[in-house]
Scaffold this motif. Structure first.
Motif, mmCIF file in Angstrom:
data_model
loop_
_atom_site.group_PDB
_atom_site.id
_atom_site.type_symbol
_atom_site.label_atom_id
_atom_site.label_comp_id
_atom_site.label_asym_id
_atom_site.label_seq_id
_atom_site.Cartn_x
_atom_site.Cartn_y
_atom_site.Cartn_z
ATOM 1 N N MET A 26 0.821 -1.202 0.000
ATOM 2 C CA MET A 26 0.000 0.000 0.000
ATOM 3 C C MET A 26 0.859 1.258 0.000
ATOM 4 O O MET A 26 0.550 2.239 -0.690
ATOM 5 N N SER A 29 2.149 1.717 -3.456
ATOM 6 C CA SER A 29 1.109 2.147 -4.396
ATOM 7 C C SER A 29 0.692 3.595 -4.192
ATOM 8 O O SER A 29 0.075 4.185 -5.088
ATOM 9 N N SER A 30 1.001 4.147 -3.029
ATOM 10 C CA SER A 30 0.553 5.504 -2.711
ATOM 11 C C SER A 30 1.505 6.583 -3.192
ATOM 12 O O SER A 30 1.130 7.762 -3.191
ATOM 13 N N THR A 272 -6.283 4.310 -2.155
ATOM 14 C CA THR A 272 -5.381 3.167 -2.307
ATOM 15 C C THR A 272 -5.966 1.918 -1.662
ATOM 16 O O THR A 272 -5.859 0.811 -2.204
ATOM 17 N N ASN A 276 -6.797 -1.500 -3.755
ATOM 18 C CA ASN A 276 -5.853 -2.599 -3.559
ATOM 19 C C ASN A 276 -6.326 -3.729 -2.653
ATOM 20 O O ASN A 276 -5.816 -4.847 -2.779
#
Length: 309
Positions: A26, A29-30, A272, A276
């Protein structure tokens, strides 16, 4: 509240959510969306709206990756980031100049510049992937701040490029809360006519906020290449609305004059999470946009109730 609710529901239905590897994923992905969101925050706070940041990131990341690979394959990461920041800032400043000169809504102007940039990429680049990235970018994407080994023997890593988001967040907070330009941004976004009477230069403020958003977009493009080990000129297309939604969920008004770095980062975390982890509880990916939309409506209701009180 929404973040806590989503975490509790997902974690209850699937305890695998609480694994350290998932938290690292996470965070990874952020980074790019967080950099985009900080730029959008500054533009929104000044009363504008920018949707060209993904196109700027795509152009900067592809051009710089190709130039460095062809002309200076041994270049270190620092000058690459500086070139990306400068290139993004120049493209963003062009947006600001157009908005100021044409006196047109920034949404219309940035839609136009987005299409111009993507048309340029289609004409001169096409849709080809560029997989031979410079060694310094490849090494930077692989470098980890921390490694964690799970009970099952698997190893997960927290990448170093998450520091780019941390540095950008601190810099943006300082800009908005501790500088005269930050005061000018909120003043112009709150009421441009009054701000002008108070002596603020609207043109300078608008050029600055779009340049700042472009600077962060350029850096985000390089982070995207480093993390994925390839440069795809159309990889980031279509994520504009999610980024804007994250900023609005974080408390920024679409009409300007408000918004905070902390709220924006929380909005990015929420988006996110939705993108996800819903798959962990068996929710199809096609429902993601519907759930994000519901969150935006709910957040709007909460903001409305707060203002009424």
């Amino acid at each position: 509240m929404l973040i806590v609710l989503v975490c509790l529901v997902v974690g209850t239905l699937n305890p695998a959510f609480w694994q350290v590897s998932n938290l690292f994923d996470m965070a990874r992905s952020s980074v790019v969306s967080g950099l985009f969101a900080l730029g959008v925050l500054v533009v929104l706070a000044a009363g504008g709206l920018d949707v060209s940041f993904t196109a700027i990131a795509a152009l900067v990341m592809y051009v710089i990756t190709k130039l460095v690979t062809d002309l200076a394959p041994g270049m270190s990461m620092a000058p690459i980031l500086l070139m990306a920041a400068a290139g993004g800032a120049l493209l963003g400043a062009a947006n600001g100049l157009l908005v100021s000169a044409l006196r047109a809504p920034s949404l219309i102007v940035t839609i136009g510049t987005q299409y111009v940039i993507r048309g340029f990429l289609l004409t001169f680049v096409g849709t080809a992937l560029f997989m031979n990235i410079p060694a310094s970018m490849d090494a930077f994407g692989k470098y980890a701040l921390f490694h964690h080994q799970s009970a099952g023997g698997g190893t997960s890593a927290l990448p170093a490029y998450v520091l780019a988001l941390a540095v950008a967040a601190v810099a943006t907070w300082y800009l908005l809360q501790r500088t005269l330009m930050g005061r000018a941004i909120y003043a112009v976004g709150g009421n441009a006519d009054i701000a002008q009477r108070l002596g603020y230069n609207l043109r300078n403020v608008r050029v600055f906020v779009f340049a700042y958003a472009g600077l962060l977009a350029g850096i985000a493009g390089i982070m995207h290449v480093a993390s994925n080990r390839l440069a795809n000129p159309f990889d980031l297309a279509g994520s504009e609305l999610e980024v804007i939604a994250a900023v609005i969920l974080g408390g920024a008004r679409i009409t300007g004059g408000s918004g905070s770095v902390l709220g924006t980062l929380l909005g990015v975390i929420l988006i996110t999470l939705v993108n996800n982890v819903l798959i962990l509880v068996g929710i199809p990916s096609t429902w993601q946009l519907a759930i994000i939309g519901a969150f935006i409506v709910l957040a709007g209701m909460l903001f409305s109730i707060k203002r009424t009180r």
